[in-house]
Design a protein around this motif. Structure first.
Motif, mmCIF file in Angstrom:
data_model
loop_
_atom_site.group_PDB
_atom_site.id
_atom_site.type_symbol
_atom_site.label_atom_id
_atom_site.label_comp_id
_atom_site.label_asym_id
_atom_site.label_seq_id
_atom_site.Cartn_x
_atom_site.Cartn_y
_atom_site.Cartn_z
ATOM 1 N N ILE A 1 0.836 -1.208 0.000
ATOM 2 C CA ILE A 1 0.000 0.000 0.000
ATOM 3 C C ILE A 1 0.868 1.255 0.000
ATOM 4 C CG2 ILE A 1 -1.613 1.349 1.406
ATOM 5 C CD1 ILE A 1 -2.896 -1.300 2.268
ATOM 6 N N LEU A 2 1.944 1.232 0.770
ATOM 7 C CA LEU A 2 2.846 2.386 0.821
ATOM 8 C C LEU A 2 3.492 2.635 -0.538
ATOM 9 C CD1 LEU A 2 4.582 1.889 4.286
ATOM 10 C CD2 LEU A 2 3.039 3.742 3.631
ATOM 11 N N PHE A 3 3.969 1.577 -1.197
ATOM 12 C CA PHE A 3 4.571 1.750 -2.519
ATOM 13 C C PHE A 3 3.543 2.236 -3.536
ATOM 14 C CE2 PHE A 3 8.072 -1.240 -1.175
ATOM 15 C CZ PHE A 3 9.099 -0.318 -1.371
ATOM 16 N N ALA A 4 2.323 1.730 -3.464
ATOM 17 C CA ALA A 4 1.262 2.179 -4.366
ATOM 18 C C ALA A 4 0.947 3.655 -4.129
ATOM 19 C CB ALA A 4 0.008 1.325 -4.175
ATOM 20 N N ALA A 5 0.929 4.066 -2.857
ATOM 21 C CA ALA A 5 0.666 5.471 -2.536
ATOM 22 C C ALA A 5 1.782 6.365 -3.056
ATOM 23 C CB ALA A 5 0.521 5.631 -1.027
ATOM 24 N N ALA A 6 3.045 5.912 -2.943
ATOM 25 C CA ALA A 6 4.170 6.696 -3.447
ATOM 26 C C ALA A 6 4.081 6.869 -4.956
ATOM 27 C CB ALA A 6 5.491 6.020 -3.065
ATOM 28 N N ILE A 7 3.711 5.790 -5.670
ATOM 29 C CA ILE A 7 3.569 5.871 -7.127
ATOM 30 C C ILE A 7 2.436 6.817 -7.505
ATOM 31 C CG2 ILE A 7 2.959 4.556 -9.191
ATOM 32 C CD1 ILE A 7 4.374 2.148 -7.901
ATOM 33 N N ALA A 8 1.309 6.723 -6.795
ATOM 34 C CA ALA A 8 0.165 7.599 -7.086
ATOM 35 C C ALA A 8 0.519 9.060 -6.860
ATOM 36 C CB ALA A 8 -1.024 7.188 -6.219
ATOM 37 N N LEU A 9 1.226 9.351 -5.785
ATOM 38 C CA LEU A 9 1.638 10.729 -5.512
ATOM 39 C C LEU A 9 2.632 11.227 -6.556
ATOM 40 C CD1 LEU A 9 2.009 10.540 -1.621
ATOM 41 C CD2 LEU A 9 0.410 12.019 -2.876
ATOM 42 N N ALA A 10 3.531 10.346 -7.015
ATOM 43 C CA ALA A 10 4.494 10.734 -8.046
ATOM 44 C C ALA A 10 3.790 11.070 -9.357
ATOM 45 C CB ALA A 10 5.515 9.611 -8.252
ATOM 46 N N ILE A 11 2.792 10.267 -9.730
ATOM 47 C CA ILE A 11 2.021 10.545 -10.954
ATOM 48 C C ILE A 11 1.274 11.868 -10.821
ATOM 49 C CG2 ILE A 11 0.085 9.769 -12.367
ATOM 50 C CD1 ILE A 11 0.954 6.883 -11.718
ATOM 51 N N ALA A 12 0.677 12.087 -9.640
ATOM 52 C CA ALA A 12 -0.033 13.345 -9.406
ATOM 53 C C ALA A 12 0.922 14.530 -9.506
ATOM 54 C CB ALA A 12 -0.700 13.314 -8.034
ATOM 55 N N PHE A 13 2.141 14.350 -9.011
ATOM 56 C CA PHE A 13 3.141 15.414 -9.070
ATOM 57 C C PHE A 13 3.467 15.782 -10.515
ATOM 58 C CE2 PHE A 13 7.747 16.288 -9.479
ATOM 59 C CZ PHE A 13 7.760 17.564 -8.929
ATOM 60 N N VAL A 14 3.686 14.761 -11.359
ATOM 61 C CA VAL A 14 4.009 15.026 -12.762
ATOM 62 C C VAL A 14 2.865 15.777 -13.440
ATOM 63 C CG1 VAL A 14 4.460 13.947 -15.001
ATOM 64 C CG2 VAL A 14 5.573 13.056 -12.939
ATOM 65 N N VAL A 15 1.637 15.374 -13.156
ATOM 66 C CA VAL A 15 0.475 16.052 -13.741
ATOM 67 C C VAL A 15 0.433 17.514 -13.303
ATOM 68 C CG1 VAL A 15 -2.048 16.127 -13.789
ATOM 69 C CG2 VAL A 15 -0.857 13.920 -13.948
ATOM 70 N N VAL A 16 0.663 17.748 -12.006
ATOM 71 C CA VAL A 16 0.646 19.122 -11.491
ATOM 72 C C VAL A 16 1.722 19.961 -12.157
ATOM 73 C CG1 VAL A 16 1.099 20.528 -9.439
ATOM 74 C CG2 VAL A 16 -0.406 18.531 -9.273
ATOM 75 N N GLU A 17 2.930 19.401 -12.295
ATOM 76 C CA GLU A 17 4.058 20.177 -12.839
ATOM 77 C C GLU A 17 3.844 20.546 -14.304
ATOM 78 O OE1 GLU A 17 6.710 21.114 -10.420
ATOM 79 O OE2 GLU A 17 4.727 20.565 -9.673
ATOM 80 N N THR A 18 3.154 19.713 -15.048
ATOM 81 C CA THR A 18 2.913 20.025 -16.457
ATOM 82 C C THR A 18 1.861 21.117 -16.637
ATOM 83 O OG1 THR A 18 1.281 18.226 -16.596
ATOM 84 C CG2 THR A 18 3.562 17.715 -17.207
ATOM 85 N N ARG A 19 1.106 21.419 -15.574
ATOM 86 C CA ARG A 19 0.011 22.393 -15.702
ATOM 87 C C ARG A 19 0.255 23.692 -14.945
ATOM 88 N NH1 ARG A 19 -5.403 18.496 -15.115
ATOM 89 N NH2 ARG A 19 -4.925 17.127 -16.913
#
Length: 501
Positions: free
Chosen positions: A270-288
């Motif tokens: 669950i922790l690794f899945a949460a880290a991946i989800a937050l990383a994806i969210a970060f990339v989306v935020v940075e592109t916008r």
């Protein structure tokens, strides 16, 4: 020191300006920012500036490796088990590795001087507080605070150097001094830890505090005041800060807790899945975002990517190997902390001695070649250690390894930092330095977790004079990681030579 500011001109101090500065020191004044452009004839103020910045980095590196020596004594006095003792180190790494990107961006936005001095003050006060408290949870919490402070001092300090010294010989000289001090902190950490633990484990926690506060006083006087533009909330990427910091914190927490919880346990997954989800969210935020925390375009640079991967490999392998060797010397060979300190001393002395020549080496040798040579030296040291046998004298089983590790740090650490910030815009120097130091800390956390898992999964008792169960396997894994780093660097060197041809 009074400087005459002439926009977009190079002023030779000692001719028509302040006569207190040598005539051969050149200052490039860009707007309100004075940049040292030559590598000779630095003033006393410039040297004091380097002492403050390099001293802070030395303390950060020292704190990572020094405390490990004191853990057995600390555990005995405070009745802490192995899982609690792990968090004395991991708490620092969590704060350090998780907030470096935020620290780098904060220094770019809010002023490098302001961020550096504030974080240095927090680091010093937290060090003193850690040494006097007796509550286990309070010690761990204060170690986390110290890690957070280091996450702000390191990128701010490195960006002060890269924006104060012009790219070329002046910056190479400053960076070689700065990074050699950082490498000395890592390599001398066991030495200082062994010496101070002979007095008290509290001395290892206290030592960085007064030194940091002294550097704060000097830094207040010598760090240049550079005007910063107005910063509104629109300039601060809050969503990016939350998602990037959250992803790194969760990732580091996952890898340091996995050996106890289990790598395939529900909690770890669950922790690794949460880290991946937050990383994806970060990339989306940075592109916008109009003013992103990280301009993703910086990651298109092959040099920047290579420097960060090399930093991950270099420090991840080294800190894990140091952990294995510490256990072997103390538990298997029965070495005292002072004996271990003296055993590791040659590496620290070699790193310190290299400071005299590293600026010239950086001027003449491509950073990729230096990184390759440094990683090869590390690899040779790890493989040599695998020869250790019961009864083998120090000069045969450990001294060659220690000398090779010192050589590896002397070559690799300055080159990695120079390459990571070369060609990067001034307003992104904090970001670049934050990235490379994040790679260093994340590498250390992940590899330490892997090595701990290997050791804990191997059953058996420690026999006097012999490697602990799983120790040789751990060193082999460390060697393989380093060999991958050598191969990747070699590929980069060949690619550049083909392009040049």
């Amino acid at each position: 020191m009074q400087l005459h500011i002439v926009p977009a001109m190079t002023v030779e101090l000692g001719r028509d300006t302040d006569t207190s500065t040598p005539a051969h020191q050149s200052i490039d004044t860009r707007g309100d920012h004075e940049v040292v452009t030559t590598s000779s004839g630095w003033t006393g103020r410039i040297w004091l500036l380097l002492v403050v910045l390099a001293g802070a980095l030395f303390l950060d590196g020292l704190d990572v490796s020094m405390v490990g020596v004191a853990l057995p004594s600390m555990g005995g006095d405070l009745h802490m088990d192995q899982s609690q003792l792990q968090w004395i180190v991991s708490g620092y790494v969590l704060g350090y590795g998780g907030l470096l990107l935020l620290g780098g961006r904060a220094s770019d936005l809010f002023g490098r001087r302001r961020v550096f001095l504030a974080a240095l003050a927090v680091f010093g006060v937290a060090s003193v507080a850690t040494a006097v408290v007796d509550v286990n949870l309070a010690i761990i919490a204060l170690r986390f605070v110290k890690g957070v402070a280091a996450a702000f001092t390191v990128p701010a300090g490195l960006s002060i150097i890269t924006t104060t010294f012009a790219e070329g010989p002046a910056r190479n000289r400053a960076l070689s001094i700065y990074t050699v001090c950082g490498a000395s902190g890592f390599s001398l950490g066991l030495v200082f830890g062994g010496l101070l633990t002979e007095l008290s484990w509290r001395a290892t926690l206290l030592f960085p505090g007064p030194v940091a506060l002294l550097l704060l006083v000097v830094g207040w006087k010598v760090i240049p005041r550079v005007a910063t533009g107005r910063v509104s909330l629109a300039h601060f990427d809050a969503a990016g800060a939350v998602t990037s910091t959250g992803a790194l914190l969760v990732l580091v927490y996952a890898v340091v807790s996995a050996p106890n919880a289990g790598w395939t346990s529900a909690t770890t997954l669950i922790l690794f899945a949460a880290a991946i989800a937050l990383a994806i969210a970060f990339v989306v935020v940075e592109t916008r975002h109009r003013h992103p925390l990280i301009r993703l375009g910086i990651l298109r640079s092959v040099s920047v990517i290579h420097a960060n991967v090399s930093a991950f490999v270099m420090f991840g392998a080294y800190v894990s190997f140091q952990f294995v060797v510490t256990l072997y010397l103390q538990d298997s060979l029965g070495w005292s902390p002072i004996a271990m300190a003296l055993g590791f001393l040659p590496a620290g002395l070699l790193v310190v001695a290299s400071a005299v020549k590293m600026d010239r080496v950086l001027d003449r040798v491509p950073t990729a070649l230096l990184i390759a040579a440094g990683l090869i030296a590390f690899l040779g040291g790890y493989l040599w250690f695998l020869r250790a046998q019961p009864g083998m004298p120090y000069v045969e089983f450990l001294l060659p390894t220690i000398l090779l590790l010192g050589l590896g740090f002397a070559l690799c650490f300055p080159a990695v930092n120079a390459q990571a910030t070369s060609g990067v815009r001034d307003d992104e120097q904090g970001l670049a330095s934050g990235l490379v130091n994040t790679s260093i800390q994340i590498g250390g956390a992940i590899m330490m977790a892997v090595v701990t898992a290997i050791l804990s999964s191997t059953h058996g008792s420690v026999r006097p004079g012999q490697m602990m169960p799983g120790g040789s396997t751990a060193v082999l894994v460390i060697s393989v990681l380093t060999a991958v780093g050598v191969a990747g660097t070699g590929a980069l060197v060949l690619r550049r030579r083909r392009r040049a041809a």
